[in-house]
Design a protein around this motif. Sequence first.
Motif, short mmCIF file in Angstrom:
data_model
loop_
_atom_site.label_atom_id
_atom_site.label_comp_id
_atom_site.label_asym_id
_atom_site.label_seq_id
_atom_site.Cartn_x
_atom_site.Cartn_y
_atom_site.Cartn_z
N THR A 113 35.15 38.68 99.56
CA THR A 113 34.15 38.56 100.47
C THR A 113 33.88 39.58 101.51
N HIS A 114 34.53 40.53 101.36
CA HIS A 114 34.45 41.84 102.49
C HIS A 114 35.15 42.83 101.65
N VAL A 115 34.38 43.77 101.23
CA VAL A 115 34.84 45.31 100.53
C VAL A 115 33.97 46.09 100.49
N GLY A 164 40.69 41.35 88.47
CA GLY A 164 40.32 40.21 88.39
C GLY A 164 39.54 39.48 89.35
N THR A 165 38.77 40.48 89.99
CA THR A 165 37.64 39.96 91.03
C THR A 165 36.27 40.24 90.17
N THR A 166 35.43 39.21 89.97
CA THR A 166 34.34 39.10 89.22
C THR A 166 32.87 39.12 90.09
N SER A 167 33.15 38.50 91.73
CA SER A 167 32.16 38.38 92.52
C SER A 167 32.70 39.07 93.64
N ALA A 168 31.68 39.55 94.48
CA ALA A 168 31.94 40.37 95.59
C ALA A 168 30.74 40.36 96.58
N VAL A 169 31.10 40.32 97.91
CA VAL A 169 30.38 40.63 99.04
C VAL A 169 30.64 42.32 99.61
N VAL A 170 29.73 43.06 99.26
CA VAL A 170 30.06 44.53 99.45
C VAL A 170 29.25 45.15 100.65
N PHE A 171 30.03 46.02 101.11
CA PHE A 171 29.34 46.88 101.93
C PHE A 171 28.92 48.12 101.17
N ALA A 172 27.87 48.76 101.01
CA ALA A 172 27.37 50.00 100.45
C ALA A 172 27.33 50.98 101.73
N THR A 173 26.58 52.10 101.79
CA THR A 173 26.58 52.81 103.01
C THR A 173 25.19 52.71 103.56
N GLY A 219 39.29 26.36 111.83
CA GLY A 219 38.37 25.52 112.42
C GLY A 219 36.96 25.69 111.65
N PHE A 220 36.90 26.85 110.71
CA PHE A 220 35.79 27.17 110.26
C PHE A 220 36.17 27.50 108.75
N ASN A 221 35.12 27.98 108.17
CA ASN A 221 35.26 28.40 106.65
C ASN A 221 35.85 29.80 106.67
N VAL A 222 37.12 29.81 105.93
CA VAL A 222 37.78 31.05 105.77
C VAL A 222 37.99 31.31 104.33
N SER A 223 37.39 32.67 104.08
CA SER A 223 37.56 32.98 102.55
C SER A 223 38.39 34.28 102.64
N LEU A 224 38.84 34.94 101.42
CA LEU A 224 39.68 35.89 101.32
C LEU A 224 39.00 37.40 101.00
N ALA A 225 39.61 38.39 101.46
CA ALA A 225 38.80 39.75 101.27
C ALA A 225 39.83 40.76 101.29
N SER A 226 39.39 41.70 100.49
CA SER A 226 40.36 42.87 100.45
C SER A 226 40.14 43.92 101.36
N ASP A 227 38.87 44.12 101.91
CA ASP A 227 38.64 45.28 102.83
C ASP A 227 39.28 46.63 102.42
N VAL A 228 39.06 46.91 101.17
CA VAL A 228 39.54 48.28 100.94
C VAL A 228 38.21 49.30 101.30
N GLY A 229 38.48 50.28 101.89
CA GLY A 229 39.65 51.06 102.18
C GLY A 229 40.59 50.84 103.45
N GLY A 230 40.35 49.99 104.32
CA GLY A 230 41.14 49.58 105.31
C GLY A 230 42.31 48.97 104.49
N GLY A 231 42.16 47.84 103.55
CA GLY A 231 42.90 47.28 102.97
C GLY A 231 43.61 48.39 101.73
N THR A 232 44.82 47.91 101.48
CA THR A 232 45.43 48.83 100.51
C THR A 232 45.44 48.29 99.11
N SER A 233 44.70 47.41 98.79
CA SER A 233 44.83 46.91 97.28
C SER A 233 43.34 45.95 97.00
N LEU A 234 42.69 46.41 95.85
CA LEU A 234 41.71 45.44 95.70
C LEU A 234 42.17 44.21 95.01
#
Length: 438
Positions: A86-88, A139-148, A321-336
């Motif tokens: 949900t964030h990459v 193994g990620t088939t859907s994503a919420v993605v930042f372009a530029t 107390g709210f909706n939490v999803s998981l994200a890689s945040d590459v490139g701050g994150g170190t793996s997709l």
Amino acid sequence: MSFTNQKNFAHTPTEPRRWALRGDLLDFTAAPGWGDTTAAAVRFDRDHWLLIEDGRIVGRQAQAPDASWARKDHAGQLVLPGFIDTHVHCPQLEVIASYGTELLDWLERYTFPSECAFADPARSRAGAELFLDALLASGTTSAVVFATVHKTSAEALFQGAMTRGMRLITGKVLMDRHAPDGLRDDVTQAERDCVDLIQRFHGQARLSYAVTVRFAPTSTPEQLAMAGALCRSDASLYMQTHVAENRAEVEWVARLFPEARSYLDVYERVGLVHERAVLAHGIWLDDADKRLIAERGAQVAHCPSSNLFLGSGLFDWSGAGFNVSLASDVGGGTSLSLPRNMGDAYKIQALRGQRLTAWTALHAATRGAAEALQLGDEIGGLSVGQAADLCVWDWAQGPVAQARDAAARELHERVFAWMTLADERNLAACYVAGRQRV
């Protein structure tokens, strides 16, 4: 767009229209309780078959299908819904694993220079191709993605995702201040670009548009107001941005927007906090912010690998107390790889004195993310009617993981060991709308 309103996904000429996949099927029927290691919310069918027709799941059964169904036998392997990141950031692959800075310095030193290159359409296309294939290989088939900030970068992502049949949510980044030459837009042109992209791509195939505010410091009040107006003009649009990731960032926002009660309030004042808002990080939120996110039905994309790597802080998942999803945040994150991010998420909660179960982590990367995105009828599970976005995993790779897997005494123990030790090397196959992509 609801999946039920879309046409069937066409099959490729080299693949059968009707086929069945055998394996250990695991998905969720509800949200698991925090700390609950029992399988009450888990649907696990060992050695079962999924029946797939025209890119959708049409059956789930113990017995082998009749001879009219082509078969793919993954007996003894784990079958999960395709992950939802949900964030990459597409343009940041080349700055992954960059040394030695926190968020704001990291943006200036590594991220912004890399993103400038995406003004070139050819570079945007090449970057999108690499990025989308890397997602699938993880193994990620859907994503919420930042372009530029460049319109062409969003176009390339939309076109690449359409070619692969992927569910993708993205948009042109909005930045009209506090960014280098080549990465700034202006309110008028940015609005024109957004409207054009929305008209051409939003709701087409499996694509959706996200009004994409980089973060509050890089948009003027006028641009933030324009972004809010876009969201109000079409309730089906998503919104993605960053919030409360880093203490220095929070302090900067407070200086730039003294009239706002909090960082989140900057967005709330212009109508950007709503049920299709994806807010990345959310580490330094106060109780009023948390209540607002819950009331609006928005979600926070938790980015554990990035939060650890950049030293941003320890996200309070159990108290959210709210909706939490998981994200890689590459490139701050170190793996997709979302399994690797699940492992990091466990460590963050351990440092907070909590224990993250495999069920909560997996749910946040599948059904939980899908429901928060209002796409639960299409993605995030292995139910009849959903898209056949699914991945097949080896339970264990290598002698250490294999020994650990063999010693597991019950399902959660086995899945937790897989979550902790697995990465993209465990991926045996990836299917998008019934087509094998990996």
